[in-house]
Design an enzyme around this catalytic site. Structure first.
Site, PDB file in Angstrom:
ATOM      1  N   GLU A  90      10.587 -44.071 -89.216  1.00 42.41           N
ATOM      2  CA  GLU A  90       9.900 -45.373 -89.217  1.00 42.41           C
ATOM      3  C   GLU A  90       9.984 -45.954 -90.616  1.00 42.41           C
ATOM      4  O   GLU A  90       9.781 -45.235 -91.603  1.00 42.41           O
ATOM      5  CB  GLU A  90       8.409 -45.266 -88.859  1.00 42.41           C
ATOM      6  CG  GLU A  90       8.110 -45.036 -87.416  1.00 42.41           C
ATOM      7  CD  GLU A  90       6.613 -45.024 -87.114  1.00 42.41           C
ATOM      8  OE1 GLU A  90       5.833 -45.647 -87.860  1.00 42.41           O
ATOM      9  OE2 GLU A  90       6.240 -44.367 -86.132  1.00 42.41           O
TER      10      GLU A  90
ATOM     11  N   GLU B 186       2.946 -38.534 -87.050  1.00 46.21           N
ATOM     12  CA  GLU B 186       1.971 -38.703 -88.131  1.00 46.21           C
ATOM     13  C   GLU B 186       0.687 -37.902 -87.920  1.00 46.21           C
ATOM     14  O   GLU B 186      -0.410 -38.476 -87.839  1.00 46.21           O
ATOM     15  CB  GLU B 186       1.665 -40.192 -88.334  1.00 46.21           C
ATOM     16  CG  GLU B 186       2.889 -40.967 -88.785  1.00 46.21           C
ATOM     17  CD  GLU B 186       2.610 -42.412 -89.180  1.00 46.21           C
ATOM     18  OE1 GLU B 186       1.484 -42.901 -88.962  1.00 46.21           O
ATOM     19  OE2 GLU B 186       3.537 -43.057 -89.735  1.00 46.21           O
TER      20      GLU B 186
END
Ligand code: BGC
Length: 394
Positions: free
Chosen positions: A309, A160
């Site tokens: 995720e 991220e």
């Protein structure tokens, strides 16, 4: 029955700092224990021993395999491998290598993340991602970590980067998604992209390695009011789309999706009062994964995708199953539309340290006792294990 392609990866994900415990050389440990920094970041409690997965990883990998899953995404910790600038710990490299070997022993495909938010204290002290030599330092760390991934197929370089660039913006980021995302630091974003490219270069020495980064796709939606579509583009592009576009030509791209956010003419809106929310205050929105996959597929120009995720923080495990069922239905629709999705890794294998929010938001398929560390798989873990074994969704 919805069936999935042969070789589809089914598993769960974790991150070192969130489960290992005592990650004392990392910048986050410092933030947790310095009263001023802890207040600035809104950190409610320190990570401490976490789930002690640093010592108990074998039990955790075995549990995942026994439940029926075939893949484990975990991260290795730069602050352990290089605790001081230029000092590489062979013992820590060996530790993470043993984790890869343990995965193999139990028939589990490792998906290894090189950087999941945390950096060594010295890296932050010496200028963080803004330092002139940040990209070189990261490249050297990746070289030091090569023995860990020498035969690993799936390597995630940076987790991220879009969230990391927003955290670097310096605004209070206690709960990023629920209360609106800070402005990203665009210089840090450039440095993260250059570091990702450098890591991919280093990894290209390993013929089997497929490398990519993992992006928090955020399912921004326009309210449809006048001006909202323009705002959506202005708000969403530097926080999301820029990273998906920059993934063109990568071996794969990780999609990490949890919820959605509406954007009106004046910017993002708080979660509506009448929707179901999770323990992190996010809207219960199982379609987030499919939305993220579709955006990633389009903007990356068709790079192979993996959900690295997806999950929800809840104390009611029946909602976790409902969420995951919905997410997998959406993922299956994506496959039916020809989108190349290689796997689904649930967040998270274990209840874990949810950064500034501490241990209260429980994302895990497996719970554990805070005193004894004894693991207890939840019904959702058995449910996902059955789906994985069948390679099909009832
Ligand atoms: C991060 C995880 C985090 C999860 C839930 C992702 O943004 O990669 O570290 O725990 O979302 O908030």
């Amino acid at each position: 029955m919805r069936t999935f392609p042969d070789g589809f990866l089914w598993g769960a994900a974790t991150a070192a700092h969130q489960i290992e415990g005592n990650n004392i050389n990392s910048n986050w440990w410092l933030h947790e224990h310095d009263p001023e920094l802890a207040a600035r970041w809104g950190i409610v409690e320190p990570s401490g021993d976490a789930a002690d997965s640093y010592h108990r990883y074998r039990e955790d990998i075995r549990l995942l395999a026994d439940l029926g899953m075939n893949s484990y995404r975990f991260s290795i910790e730069w602050a352990r491998i290089e605790p001081e600038r230029g000092v590489v710990s062979r013992a820590e490299v060996d530790h993470y290598r043993r984790m890869v070997d343990t995965c193999r022993e139990f028939g589990v495909e490792p998906v290894v993340t090189l950087l999941h938010f945390t950096v060594p204290r010295w890296f932050e002290r010496d200028g963080f991602w803004r330092a002139d030599d940040a990209v070189d330092r990261f490249g050297r760390y990746v070289e030091a970590a090569l023995p860990v991934v020498r035969d690993v197929e799936w390597v995630c370089t940076i987790n991220e980067p879009n969230i990391a660039a927003m955290l670097a913006g310096g605004e209070n980021a206690a709960n990023l998604v629920a209360y609106g995302l800070p402005n990203p630091d665009l210089h840090v974003a450039d440095q993260l992209l250059a570091s990702h490219d450098r890591a991919r270069d280093v990894l290209s020495q390993l013929p089997q390695a497929k490398s990519g980064w993992t992006i928090a796709t955020q399912a921004f939606k326009s309210t449809g009011e006048p001006g909202a579509d323009d705002k959506l583009l202005e708000y969403g592009h530097p926080r999301d789309d820029w990273y998906l576009e920059a993934s063109k030509g990568n071996d794969f791209l990780g999609v990490q999706a949890y919820t959605r956010t509406f954007v009106g003419p004046d910017g993002p809106l708080p979660v509506a009062d009448d929707v179901e929310t999770t323990l992190t205050g996010w809207e219960f929105y199982p379609q987030a994964a499919a939305d993220g996959l579709r955006a990633a597929w389009e903007l990356s120009g068709g790079v192979p995708l993996m959900v690295t995720e997806n999950g929800m923080a809840t104390a009611d495990d029946t909602r976790r199953i409902a969420y995951t069922q919905g997410a997998l239905e959406g993922l299956h629709d994506c496959l039916a539309d020809g989108i190349d999705v290689r796997g689904y890794l649930h967040w998270s294998l274990l209840d874990n340290y949810e950064w500034a929010s501490g241990y209260r938001p429980t994302f895990g398929l497996i719970g554990w006792d805070r005193e004894t560390f004894a693991r207890t798989p939840k019904p959702s873990a058995h449910w996902l294990g059955r789906v994985a074994r069948a390679n099909a969704l009832p």
